[in-house]
Design a protein around this motif. Structure first.
Motif, short mmCIF file in Angstrom:
data_model
loop_
_atom_site.label_atom_id
_atom_site.label_comp_id
_atom_site.label_asym_id
_atom_site.label_seq_id
_atom_site.Cartn_x
_atom_site.Cartn_y
_atom_site.Cartn_z
N TYR A 169 0.39 -1.35 -5.02
CA TYR A 169 1.31 -1.47 -6.14
C TYR A 169 2.24 -2.67 -5.92
O TYR A 169 2.52 -3.05 -4.78
CB TYR A 169 2.15 -0.20 -6.29
CG TYR A 169 1.33 1.04 -6.56
CD1 TYR A 169 0.88 1.34 -7.85
CD2 TYR A 169 0.99 1.91 -5.53
CE1 TYR A 169 0.13 2.48 -8.09
CE2 TYR A 169 0.23 3.05 -5.76
CZ TYR A 169 -0.19 3.33 -7.05
OH TYR A 169 -0.94 4.45 -7.29
N LYS B 134 0.84 -1.20 0.00
CA LYS B 134 0.00 0.00 0.00
C LYS B 134 0.88 1.25 0.00
O LYS B 134 1.79 1.37 0.82
CB LYS B 134 -0.90 -0.01 1.23
CG LYS B 134 -2.01 1.03 1.20
CD LYS B 134 -2.91 0.85 2.41
CE LYS B 134 -4.08 1.82 2.38
NZ LYS B 134 -4.97 1.63 3.56
N TYR B 135 0.57 2.18 -0.93
CA TYR B 135 1.35 3.41 -1.03
C TYR B 135 0.64 4.54 -0.28
O TYR B 135 -0.44 4.36 0.28
CB TYR B 135 1.55 3.78 -2.51
CG TYR B 135 2.57 4.85 -2.75
CD1 TYR B 135 3.89 4.69 -2.33
CD2 TYR B 135 2.21 6.05 -3.36
CE1 TYR B 135 4.83 5.68 -2.54
CE2 TYR B 135 3.15 7.05 -3.58
CZ TYR B 135 4.45 6.86 -3.16
OH TYR B 135 5.37 7.85 -3.36
N LYS B 136 1.26 5.73 -0.26
CA LYS B 136 0.69 6.87 0.46
C LYS B 136 -0.67 7.28 -0.07
O LYS B 136 -1.51 7.80 0.67
CB LYS B 136 1.64 8.07 0.37
CG LYS B 136 3.00 7.83 1.01
CD LYS B 136 3.89 9.04 0.80
CE LYS B 136 5.28 8.81 1.36
NZ LYS B 136 6.18 9.96 1.11
N ASP B 137 -0.89 7.07 -1.37
CA ASP B 137 -2.16 7.48 -1.97
C ASP B 137 -3.29 6.49 -1.67
O ASP B 137 -4.41 6.66 -2.15
CB ASP B 137 -2.01 7.66 -3.48
CG ASP B 137 -1.49 6.39 -4.16
OD1 ASP B 137 -1.30 5.37 -3.46
OD2 ASP B 137 -1.27 6.43 -5.38
N GLY B 138 -2.99 5.44 -0.89
CA GLY B 138 -4.01 4.46 -0.54
C GLY B 138 -4.18 3.34 -1.55
O GLY B 138 -4.99 2.44 -1.33
N LYS B 139 -3.42 3.38 -2.65
CA LYS B 139 -3.52 2.34 -3.68
C LYS B 139 -2.45 1.28 -3.47
O LYS B 139 -1.45 1.51 -2.79
CB LYS B 139 -3.39 2.97 -5.07
CG LYS B 139 -4.51 3.96 -5.39
CD LYS B 139 -4.33 4.54 -6.78
CE LYS B 139 -5.43 5.55 -7.11
NZ LYS B 139 -5.28 6.13 -8.47
#
Length: 238
Positions: free
Chosen positions: A92, A85-90
């Motif tokens: 990858y 999970k990345y900072k943008d909530g998505k």
């Protein structure tokens, strides 16, 4: 073990009765049976306790080995591909580089696919790898951002040039004020050296002229001419 203690208590009572009646056949038979029961019960208890002890040691050893290699026994291990999970909530694609922290609170050092920098995330930020997930393209710095920087530098340069012009104008204003003051003084018959553009140390065109301070109010200083020194012979040598 409670049965053994009961048998021992009964055996103690039988021994007390035998002290007053040593030849009693029933008491002697009962004594033999109690001693046999006590012996068999103790042997059975010892046999039952030995497997438990060895089994407990095996569990402790297994637990110690598991604690020593807990990084390699979890759902996510070093070298595995996963979704992070990345900072943008998505989510990858990423790769786990190593497992750090503790067994109770592990942290996973990951690197997102397409990037080189690493970061530590908890297990809640990991998911099983999805082969169909697209690899994100690293975001390049937008062109308008560099234009902003250029504009910022341009404004900074203009501000600096404006400051230089202001200082130059201030210096010129002071110079003009001084020249006006000198002209007024000349009209009143007061001469101020330096305002006419001539040096106060200037000399005449004559090659025999001497250097002096012009308009200092003092005449040229005369120096004694240096002649050839004549040595007198001492009187003792005559």
């Amino acid at each position: 073990m409670e049965d053994v203690q009961t048998f021992k208590d009964q055996l103690a009572l039988v021994n007390i009765q035998l002290e007053s009646d040593k030849d009693n056949a029933d008491l002697l038979t009962l004594k033999g049976e109690l001693e046999e029961l006590i012996s068999l019960t103790e042997q059975a208890a010892a046999a039952a306790a030995e497997p438990k002890k060895s089994k407990g040691k095996g569990k402790e050893k297994e637990k110690a080995e598991h604690a020593a290699n807990w990084q390699d026994s979890g759902e996510y291990r070093a070298g595995m591909d996963c979704m992070a999970k990345y900072k943008d909530g998505k989510w990858y694609p990423a790769r786990i580089n190593q497992v750090v922290g503790s067994q109770e609170s592990p942290l996973y050092t990951i690197t997102f696919k397409g990037y080189t920098s690493s970061t530590n995330v908890p297990v809640s930020s990991l998911r099983p790898h999805d082969p169909s997930a697209p690899i994100p393209v690293p975001v390049k710095r937008p062109a308008e951002l560099s234009e902003r920087e250029k504009e910022k530098k341009k404004r900074k340069g203009e501000k600096w040039m404006s400051s230089l012009k202001e200082r130059d104008q201030e210096a010129r204003s002071k110079q003009n004020s001084w020249e006006k003051f000198g002209k007024k003084a000349q009209k009143k018959g007061i001469h101020i050296a330096g305002l006419e553009g001539k040096s106060v140390f200037r000399t005449s065109d004559s090659p025999y002229a001497r250097v002096g301070v012009f308009n200092s109010g003092h005449g040229m200083k005369d120096f004694d001419k240096m002649g050839k020194h004549k040595f007198a012979r001492p009187l003792d040598e005559e």
